[in-house]
Design an enzyme around this catalytic site. Structure first.
Site: not given
Ligand code: UD1
Ligand code: CA
Length: 489
Positions: A14, A18, A82
């Site tokens: 990933g 954020r 995921t």
């Protein structure tokens, strides 16, 4: 006996949106190491026969951290969640029967907790066992939806929560143990039914439960172990916990730490009994501190190796250097890489060292630069001594023997050698070798001119008087001359 049927998969593809960072999430650091390294270290002792890291964002940089540990990598591109990451990992896990899945961003988990997870999975003959945690604020995490006291029915992601599920305070850590021949068919049934259009590994739990498979949840003994690093605030919190655990480990081993919250210690650091670490100290990298040392406030040590009874006075910076027993350094000393200070050597304030060896009991007390120098035992380096080791192109060595006395404010123009027992007169610029036991003196000879000062003072006073009277004359000048000025106002 390492388990032959176990594989480990770490999900590390990933981006970490954020974090608002150019750096892939798992390359951010906590506790002095990248997140992915911390995760690898926590699961490596399980002794799995395969360790697979799913990489994607900044794959090359992540692989460069992962591969030296012996783990293999598989590339997930693009990243579809995921569950998709797990599907990509399939080709890496070989013939393993069980897998421990770890997210790359939850670095605090302890090996013992992972062992207990696998043991519970085996004992329960489960298809999936989730490592969960009970927390006061579950926001941001998937919630464990139990269908009975022992069995799990689903994991509900934050975005999918019903009003009733919002209050569940048992969260999914994203660390699981799966029986692989149960996981693969369940995962194949998972649809990207969420706003990101991703395949969630969490949705495989509901599929397994609906098939009547056993899905267990094992609660982590310390909920802090499962903290994930989605934001900078998470990273700071996790880093703080690593630091706290490390300080507690040192204190348990007999090290005193003043105001522990202000002290930063990296994971690999060791320190001996009865050592005192004052407030605001940083011990970084592979620093090793002996017994009964004192590291005073504001000092930063990185990859430094200290023997016993060493004293580092306040505000020193010491990098990649060796300080043998009873050495004293500082305050305000800077040791750049590759110095070796032998037993009892002393470095005082405002002294900078680089690639320098100080012999036993040698001293450089004040205001010096010593670079590329070899200094013998019991030698005294006077205040303000400089080794001129650089001519703009190359670096050259300075060799100073034993029991040498270098007078203050001397420059030693390298390459140069000073023999055992020699003296250098203060203020010298030494360009040639000095034999043992000789005096090297290289400066203009002093002459005293008698009466010069009082004569000078008289001259200066007379000059000042004549200036004063000249100024008086201009002040008395006719007003007309200043008119211009007043008009300008
Ligand atoms: C995930 C879980 C959530 C759990 C939380 C715990 C899902 C859908 N949700 O949420 O239930 O409470 O972890 O921290 O799994 N990754 C990939 N490829 C991808 C997507 C992610 O390798 O396509 C990796 C990431 O790099 C990261 C890990 O998987 O290391 C978890 O992804 P992340 O986006 O952090 O999941 P969370 O939203 O935290
Ligand atoms: Ca996460």
């Amino acid at each position: 006996m390492p388990p032959k049927d176990l594989a480990i998969v770490i999900l590390a593809a990933g981006k970490g949106t954020r974090l608002k960072s150019n750096l892939a999430k798992v390359l951010h650091q906590a506790g002095g190491r990248t997140l992915v390294e911390q995760v690898l270290r926590s699961c490596a002792p399980l002794g799995a026969k395969k360790m697979v890291v799913v990489i994607g964002h900044q794959a090359e940089q992540v692989a460069a951290v992962v591969e030296p540990t012996g783990a293999s990598t598989v590339l997930q591109f693009p990243q579809h969640g995921t569950g998709h990451a797990m599907q990509v990992a399939r080709r890496g896990v070989g013939g393993a029967r069980l897998v421990v899945v770890m997210p790359g961003d939850a670095p605090l988990v302890r090996t013992e907790t992972l062992r207990a997870l696998v043991a519970a999975h085996r004992a329960g003959n489960a298809a999936a066992t989730i490592l969960s945690a009970v927390v006061s604020d579950p926001s941001g995490y998937g919630r464990v939806v139990r269908k009975s006291e022992t069995q799990v029915g689903a994991i509900a992601e934050e975005s999918q929560l019903t009003e009733a599920q919002r209050d569940i305070n048992e969260i999914n850590s994203s660390i699981y143990c799966f029986t692989l021949d149960k996981l693969w068919p369940a995962l194949a049934q998972v649809k990207p039914n969420n706003k990101h259009k991703e395949i969630y590994l969490t949705d495989a739990i509901a599929v397994l439960a609906a098939k009547g498979e056993t899905v267990l949840a094992q609660v982590a003994p310390d909920p802090r172990e499962v903290l994930g690093c989605n934001t900078r605030a998470d990273l700071a919190e996790v880093d703080g916990i690593f630091r706290e655990w490390k300080r507690n480990e040192l204190m348990a081993a007999g090290v005193s730490i003043q105001l522990p919250q202000t002290v930063v210690v990296d994971s690999d650091v060791v320190a001996g009994e009865d050592t005192l670490i004052e407030a605001n100290v940083q011990l970084l990298g592979k620093t090793k501190v002996g017994a009964r040392c004192i590291i005073r406030t504001g000092s930063v040590l990185k990859d430094a190796v200290l023997g016993d009874d060493v004293i580092v006075e306040p505000h020193c910076v010491i990098v990649n250097s060796r300080l043998d027993e009873r050495v004293t350094v500082g305050p305000f000393a800077r040791l750049r890489p590759d110095n070796h200070l032998k037993a009892g050597a002393h470095i005082g304030n405002f002294v900078e060292l680089k690639k320098t060896t100080m012999g036993e009991g040698a001293k450089a007390g004040h205001l010096s630069y010593l670079g590329d120098a070899k200094i013998g035992s019991k030698t005294n380096i006077g205040a303000g001594t400089i080794t001129c080791n650089y001519d703009g192109f190359h670096k050259y060595p300075t060799t100073i023997g034993n029991r040498v006395f270098i007078g203050s404010d001397s420059s030693l123009v390298a390459p140069v050698r000073v023999g055992d027992g020699a003296y250098v007169a203060a203020g010298s610029t030494i360009t040639e070798n000095i034999p043992a036991e000789a005096l090297g003196i290289a400066r203009g000879r002093q002459t005293n001119k008698s009466g010069w000062a009082s004569k000078k003072r008289r001259e200066l006073a007379a000059g000042a008087d004549s200036k004063k009277s000249a100024r008086k004359r201009t002040r008395q000048a006719p007003r007309g001359k200043t008119k211009k000025k007043s008009r300008r106002r």
